[in-house]
Design a protein around this motif. Sequence first.
Motif, short mmCIF file in Angstrom:
data_model
loop_
_atom_site.label_atom_id
_atom_site.label_comp_id
_atom_site.label_asym_id
_atom_site.label_seq_id
_atom_site.Cartn_x
_atom_site.Cartn_y
_atom_site.Cartn_z
N VAL A 245 -7.79 0.34 -2.26
CA VAL A 245 -8.31 0.26 -3.35
C VAL A 245 -9.15 0.35 -4.57
O VAL A 245 -8.99 0.66 -5.62
CB VAL A 245 -9.61 -1.21 -3.21
CG1 VAL A 245 -9.62 -1.94 -4.88
CG2 VAL A 245 -9.28 -2.63 -2.44
N ASP A 246 -9.63 1.97 -4.00
CA ASP A 246 -9.68 2.89 -4.34
C ASP A 246 -9.09 3.87 -5.46
O ASP A 246 -9.45 3.99 -6.60
CB ASP A 246 -10.55 4.20 -4.01
CG ASP A 246 -12.06 3.55 -3.24
OD1 ASP A 246 -12.21 2.67 -3.74
OD2 ASP A 246 -12.47 4.05 -2.72
N ASP A 247 -7.82 3.79 -5.08
CA ASP A 247 -6.77 4.43 -5.83
C ASP A 247 -6.11 2.98 -6.86
O ASP A 247 -5.68 3.24 -8.56
CB ASP A 247 -5.52 4.07 -5.27
CG ASP A 247 -5.45 5.29 -4.03
OD1 ASP A 247 -5.95 6.71 -3.52
OD2 ASP A 247 -4.90 5.29 -2.63
N ALA A 248 -6.41 1.83 -6.86
CA ALA A 248 -5.97 0.50 -7.35
C ALA A 248 -6.86 0.83 -8.71
O ALA A 248 -6.62 0.69 -10.10
CB ALA A 248 -5.86 -0.23 -7.08
N GLN A 249 -8.11 0.99 -8.31
CA GLN A 249 -9.27 2.11 -9.44
C GLN A 249 -8.38 1.91 -10.36
O GLN A 249 -9.10 1.88 -11.83
CB GLN A 249 -10.47 1.15 -8.69
CG GLN A 249 -11.46 0.90 -9.61
CD GLN A 249 -12.54 2.19 -9.68
OE1 GLN A 249 -13.21 3.07 -8.39
NE2 GLN A 249 -13.79 1.96 -9.77
#
Lengths: 265, 149
Positions: free
Chosen positions: B29-33
């Motif tokens: 999710v950090d990459d998506a963020q």
Amino acid sequence: MMSFIRYFKIVGLLCSFALCANAAQAPQQINISQLSTKVEDVVVPLPNEIFGALNKLGTVNWRAHVRSDKGPNFTERPRIALLLGTVIADGFIAVQAEDAETVKDIGQRVLTLSKGIGVGTSITPHAKAIIEAADKRNWSNVRKELDRTQNSVQQAMNEVHDEKLSQLVSLGGWLRGTEVLTSVVNEHFSSDGAELLHQPDLLTYFQKRLQGMPEFDLPIIHQIQDALVEVKPLIDVGDRQIPPETVKKVNEITTRIGQGIVTKQ
Amino acid sequence: MNRFVKIFVRASALLLILKALQPAIFASVDDAQSFALQAAEPYVKQGFQVREDYWGGDLGSGEKKAVRQQLFKGNEYWFWLGTEVDKAKVSVHVYDSDGKLAEQPDSWEKGHFAAAHVIPKATGSYFIIVSVEQSPDERTHWALVYGFR
């Protein structure tokens, strides 16, 4: 010249998004009740979000709302978490008032309180950044760092499964924000200002969170629970306008609770 | 020598497999963020303050998620959605508490980015509906950030 070039870069980026983007095809109406099982929790708004909306309604004397007293040192972690939330909210108020000295004091206070609940290490760089930005009177950076501070505190707490303390930080900030909002609107009433109090889902959110904290058996927690029960029907008015008496009443309740948060009982 | 070559070949093959699987194994999710924040970047320069807090998770193709958010009349908001899956197509739309579409016409979707622009007519709860319209992956990470001014 640089700003001119930067302007064109921004416009260019926005145009590229606009040109390449497909027109958003979304239904004009959906059935909200069908979503109920899939709805994520609210993100609690920053006090700054409410203050920004208040500012657009007219000039606010933010200096009158600045609070710089250091307050007591608590040993109970829930009390420290609540106080930390209110102190961060006080930071946003001091930024609105452009009061650099108070912002710097608040940066230090935030660090001390964070250490009190065991998350000081992750807050040290933010506290330093708050103080540096206040020295330079770079208010937008101070706002950013206050937001980062709250987020880092909460992330650090969540990592050690202290989500409940993290929720108390948000609650403390919301209570202080609501106290100031109602104080400002009470002084110069407008229906648009009073409408900013229309936050029933947030109240429900906090009520549910507090119900899940039976282990925090402290007088202040019970007082907040009672206060939320008192406030809920006052602001859950649907399409009706919130009258001046309601604003005054909510201000009395949140001021009383605010005093309780910063005072040793 | 033969043994050394065997080890080298096996290690190289393992590295190649890891490289091929890298997006699936390490994506988060950090990459998506990061992608959602990338979509927000031009707007920061227009004075939007982007919140540090964000929502995230993973969805299958065609799945939706609703997020409830308190918005204040007088403020202007953008919600930016991103995913690290560059062949995915995502969307974000905002509805008021009556279920009526509440976003401005300049809201946009572009592959693995999407954004919705809201100028609330009333203070209250709004629903942000995020969706992974298409994706080559079984589950697609998403992150939603918002900013206001």
